[in-house]
Write an enzyme that holds these catalytic residues in place. Structure first.
Site, short mmCIF file in Angstrom:
data_model
loop_
_atom_site.label_atom_id
_atom_site.label_comp_id
_atom_site.label_asym_id
_atom_site.label_seq_id
_atom_site.Cartn_x
_atom_site.Cartn_y
_atom_site.Cartn_z
NE ARG A 139 -22.57 -39.24 31.49
CZ ARG A 139 -23.46 -40.19 30.97
NH1 ARG A 139 -24.76 -40.06 31.27
NH2 ARG A 139 -23.24 -41.27 30.35
NE ARG A 154 -35.93 -41.52 32.00
CZ ARG A 154 -36.44 -42.32 31.18
NH1 ARG A 154 -36.37 -41.92 29.78
NH2 ARG A 154 -37.23 -43.30 31.60
CE1 TYR A 169 -33.21 -52.39 35.62
CE2 TYR A 169 -33.82 -51.27 37.56
CZ TYR A 169 -33.94 -51.21 36.02
OH TYR A 169 -34.35 -50.32 35.25
CG ASP A 211 -28.91 -45.42 37.25
OD1 ASP A 211 -29.37 -45.04 36.06
OD2 ASP A 211 -28.79 -46.61 37.56
NE ARG A 251 -30.13 -41.45 27.34
CZ ARG A 251 -30.61 -42.38 26.71
NH1 ARG A 251 -30.53 -42.70 25.41
NH2 ARG A 251 -31.62 -43.14 27.53
#
Lengths: 358, 358
Positions: free
Chosen positions: A53, A40, A164, A89, A44
């Site tokens: 983004r 990652r 998921y 992702d 962010r």
């Protein structure tokens, strides 16, 4: 593997990659320095990421080649890390085959109709290369820019994808997922086989387009006892890693999950060259558990990024020392970069790793 | 330890407890049968629990002696388990000293003002016995009813209590908690010392009133690497367990957390008689890691409660077999009972354990 994927051929790679420290460490040869990258690393924690983004939904951002290229390159420019990780992702290939899902900010992936029965398999068709042409385009743009810096291809492993789909979203204990596995092992296996095709296809497209290593993220597989991992999960992850190997045996395969202290050897045996280790198991202990047969990746506790430089530097050196016991060591965090992390601390880690142990 | 707690004296216990299988196993003697109980055996999985809790907030329910007694006894009546666990919540003693918090259904404990600075210590006074007279009353009512069935006293360990105070609520990675530990180890230690006093006081009141064993729940401590556990956490947990021992050395101390595969020996060394093991580490492996020095508790994967009787029975027998390698084995789940669990499956587990291995 469908014939379309079988027909993929691998693009010529930059000759400078031959000396890339990441690939040398993964192949258990001596790198010029210990390679370092961060799970990652694009995301962010970077202001330049938030800027590009802005106003673009996560899943849209993963399908725009220019944007994917920019985001993937940002941490390479800023930190001088030894590899780029393809920005994507875990659910991108599921969305690509038509599963109705979205990524909700602050929550994570949310599946419109969670997976329950055999009939639900029809809502998860096989992945075809034509569904992800943009991914090949992104990888092509990236490798042209990266030159001698390896691009690591990215995919979620079948178990984590299944979690998921079955839970309908993020979950702490994965009770529904494990319940399905225990109550209907045939349906479970059919689901994991399908997801293995999708995961493998996603990686093969990246490798064919120029990725020079891959990482299979089985993020939540540490929720399983070892015996269940071996019976119900390992075969499908092994199929994914084998599919990459079939396309290009020179591409190192990294295999990672959190809370996997008990699973490390089984994750290696699934067909990995490098076993990613979370921050709970010191790398020398992990190497012992792995019988010295694999390179390791990891495993600085991401929370140490919030410590002083003195503490952080000491922890980096301890990690290097423990990693030196393995036949190859790729420095990384023991989990992804927290969004609140200070990029200057990450840069300090890279510089400390590159400066070596002393 | 404050003088008020030091003045506590232990109530006379039921003589039938001398033969209780749970206490025998905890003391590494041979029990008449393998004892079994379940973490969170009292709670939302039971219809009779939902009935008596209807309209009563969680934290209120923990402070009404008749209700606590009824809820604690429900699973003993229904399942014939070998121990009752005192019905409470990890944050009850924090609320008792005046911390502004609530338990939000579906979320968990939420702290009004998360812990940040030295000044915040003033909002967490020491626990005094007078703040929890109702807890002593509940324990007294319970032991009178339970007779020869042991009551296990309940408390959260300092680290886990700190994690709620610092994060402000449940959290996946405990980043803020670990950041505080790394950035301000003095403040961290002061916080854990205070919480050790509170946790120890909560247990001592229960032991003085008649609890014949205790379990210290360090639910989230598996988020720490071993070295940090030893430096920053073990001393405070050891102080809690020592405080119980000082009051009554005959009371076995069980020490449990999830994801603690790497921490098991250190959790034993903190002063436990029994080390609780989550479902990730088979009990024979755990026993080896513990050097054979401790009884173990666990560790059926709660998700197997959703499997068929055939699969579930097999897993129970595997757990018994692995547990037989330890110097003492208390059968339990490897984590709490899921709210969706079928009580008939839990009853089946109890009956299978009591029937023995063959």
């Amino acid at each position: 593997m469908s014939t379309e994927f079988a027909a993929l051929s691998v693009a010529a790679r930059d000759p400078r990659l031959a000396d890339a420290p990441l690939l040398a460490a993964a192949r258990r040869r001596s790198p010029a320095h210990t390679p370092v990258w961060f799970m990652r690393q694009a995301g962010r924690s970077l202001p330049e990421y938030k800027k590009v983004r802005a106003g673009i939904a996560m899943l849209d951002s993963c399908r725009r080649p220019e944007l994917v290229t920019e985001i993937t390159l940002q941490p390479v420019r800023r930190y001088g890390v030894d590899a780029a990780i393809f920005f994507s992702d875990i659910v991108v290939p599921l969305k690509a085959v038509g599963v109705d899902l979205d990524i909700r900010p602050g929550v994570g992936p949310v599946i419109a109709e969670p997976f329950r029965t055999h009939a639900d398999l029809d809502r998860i068709p096989e992945l075809e290369p034509g569904m992800i042409e943009d991914i090949a385009t992104s990888v092509g743009l990236l490798t042209a820019e990266l030159g001698g810096t390896p691009l690591i291809g990215f995919a979620g492993a079948p178990f984590t994808l299944a979690s998921y789909l079955v839970e309908g979203g993020p979950s702490r204990d994965l009770t529904k997922t494990k319940a399905l596995m225990y109550t209907d092992p045939q349906l479970w296996r059919a689901l994991l086989d399908r997801l293995a095709q999708i995961s493998a296809g996603f990686l093969r497209v990246q490798v064919a387009a120029g990725a020079s290593a891959v990482q299979l993220f089985d993020s939540w597989v540490g929720a399983l006892p070892l015996a269940d991992y071996r019976t119900h999960v390992q075969p499908s992850s092994a199929a994914v890693l084998q599919a990459v190997r079939d396309l290009d045996p020179s591409v190192p395969r990294i295999h990672f999950g959190v809370q996997t202290g008990e699973l490390l050897p089984a994750m290696g045996e699934a067909g990995a060259d490098v076993v990613g280790v979370d921050f709970r198991v010191p790398l020398d202990v992990a190497t012992e558990r792995l019988g010295g047969d694999y390179a390791v990746q990891g495993n600085l506790d991401p929370a140490t990024l919030f410590a002083s430089r003195e503490v952080l530097g000491e922890r980096v050196r301890q990690t290097l020392e423990a990693g030196s016991k393995a036949p190859g060591h790729i420095f990384n965090l023991g989990h992804g970069v927290p969004p609140e992390a200070d990029p200057d601390q990450l840069k300090f880690v890279v510089d400390t790793v590159h400066a070596g142990k002393s």
